[in-house]
Write an enzyme that holds these catalytic residues in place. Sequence first.
Site, mmCIF file in Angstrom:
data_model
loop_
_atom_site.group_PDB
_atom_site.id
_atom_site.type_symbol
_atom_site.label_atom_id
_atom_site.label_comp_id
_atom_site.label_asym_id
_atom_site.label_seq_id
_atom_site.Cartn_x
_atom_site.Cartn_y
_atom_site.Cartn_z
ATOM 1 N N LYS A 80 14.895 -47.447 61.460
ATOM 2 C CA LYS A 80 15.445 -47.431 62.829
ATOM 3 C C LYS A 80 15.386 -48.718 63.438
ATOM 4 C CE LYS A 80 14.956 -44.346 66.660
ATOM 5 N NZ LYS A 80 14.101 -43.089 67.438
ATOM 6 N N SER A 155 17.285 -39.187 68.656
ATOM 7 C CA SER A 155 17.581 -40.623 68.928
ATOM 8 C C SER A 155 17.721 -41.399 67.402
ATOM 9 C CB SER A 155 16.725 -41.407 69.894
ATOM 10 O OG SER A 155 15.484 -41.436 69.243
ATOM 11 N N SER A 179 13.232 -36.704 67.578
ATOM 12 C CA SER A 179 13.896 -37.622 67.286
ATOM 13 C C SER A 179 14.246 -37.792 65.755
ATOM 14 C CB SER A 179 13.840 -39.003 67.901
ATOM 15 O OG SER A 179 14.548 -38.875 69.288
HETATM 16 N N1 GLN Z 1 15.566 -36.488 72.760
HETATM 17 C C1 GLN Z 1 14.285 -36.487 73.324
HETATM 18 C C2 GLN Z 1 14.233 -37.529 74.562
HETATM 19 O O1 GLN Z 1 15.439 -37.896 74.770
HETATM 20 C C3 GLN Z 1 13.331 -37.004 72.375
HETATM 21 C C4 GLN Z 1 13.643 -38.428 72.131
HETATM 22 C C5 GLN Z 1 12.606 -38.889 70.740
HETATM 23 O O2 GLN Z 1 12.112 -38.082 70.025
HETATM 24 N N2 GLN Z 1 12.462 -40.235 70.474
HETATM 25 O O3 GLN Z 1 13.466 -38.022 74.881
#
Ligand code: GLN
Length: 488
Positions: A80, A155, A179
């Site tokens: 990532k 994400s 994420s």
């Molecule tokens: N979707 C969650 C957020 O927007 C988690 C994001 C993540 O785990 N990096 O914060």
Amino acid sequence: MTELCDLTGTELAAKLRAGEITAVELAESSLRRLDAVDERLNAFLTPTPQVALERAGELDAYLSTGAPQSAVAGIPLALKDVLTTNGIRTTAGSKMLETYVPPYDCTAWTRLSGAGSVLIGKTNCDEFAMGSSNENSAYGPVHNPWDLDAVPGGSSGGSAAAVAAGEVVWSLGTDTGGSVRQPAALCGVVGLKPTYGLISRYGLIAFASSLDTVGTFTRSTRDAATLLSVLAGKDHRDATSLDTPVRDYTEAIDAGVAGMRVGVVGFGEGVQPEVAASVRAAVERLAVLGADVGEVTLPHTDYALSAYYLIAPSEASSNLARYDGVRFGYRAEGGTDVEDMMSRTRGAGFGPEVKRRIMLGTYSLSAGYYDAYYGQAQKVRTLIIRDYEAAFAGYDVLVSPTSPTTAFKIGERSGDPMAMYLSDVFTIPANLAGVPAISIPSGFDSAGLPIGLQFTAPVLGESTLFRAAHALETDLDLDLRPPLLAGV
Ligand code: GLN
């Protein structure tokens, strides 16, 4: 046609060891798949074919000497783009870091690289890991290999899609609130978020430091255990990394669930009926396999989402203060003085979701509001930690859906932050408590989209997690080849 890149890491390591295939053949297979599908997926921001082929060539020369081989050696991997790579552009999905080339590797990659892992490229993600759909990337959305009009989740959507489509055999993501697990669920792959601190955060571009966790995407639970065995362990560069003994997490993976106490977390409305049915059916299979199944409630998790959306933005507002046009990356031209330059830089460099979080976090940390918001959220966090402690007094693992729904269409939730935030209602509690959790595919909805089921274990209970997930995965034996690959 099934290609080398469609096999699991475990299968490929055996073939490499037996001399049936070479690391170069394997890297070529992966790169061919990337060429064939990535225009449609947009999973990669920076493919690294030269780096991959060079590394694979070196490895083949090394392996031909009969030297011992790590289980990750030669296996195509993606990272990532929030994980720093020495000499390779790392954008965090942001315009702010469009041209940033880090002078150092993150520890997760240092460890894999040291064990002979082959880097195929850096993957697309929501900007600074903020999002649940990958629509917040400054480089365009990622498409789900199961339905090109649907999101892959976020994400870490690029890392999830890349594994689902066979562009790589496995990949790393980061999980601050879900994420890794949520995109794994939406893309039909296995997503592991280990115990907080088990994998070093050194070189992980920070979003919310008390929640950020490096995690893995794989096509089997055994592969997740293999990767974790290389990634886990103390790192003197990360003060929050845990001093745990190095171990082989695949060791007890076949022990089954007979006698294991499995607590099903109560879930109510808002869950797509097909997701609920799939999780219930999987729980019945666990009972047939000998697990001792009961019901459990985590009463304070109703407040987890609210607490998370104070704590995570608060930490983000502080972490992101460094992007000011002076130290890193992008700088807006034409400012009248330094303050004007900084505000233009941050105005143009950050996307709307990142700005929303910075404002939310700055507000909740400001004098007069700190106790009412941030302080209160920290108290809720403690109550959630206690909920888990109470639940794990009676159960070895907990089961729930990973995501309330299967993959949704691109654009469907992007105008409604609240609807988007609800995507993580089942994943966020584990981050607040620091406990490990894994998502595995449990079935499909009526549109043929994959459904994810989540197991959660106590702190450092990864072995139990793998045992349960592996037993269910073996029993379900799902065909997880996305339709995209039919014509490839
Ligand atoms: N979707 C969650 C957020 O927007 C988690 C994001 C993540 O785990 N990096 O914060």
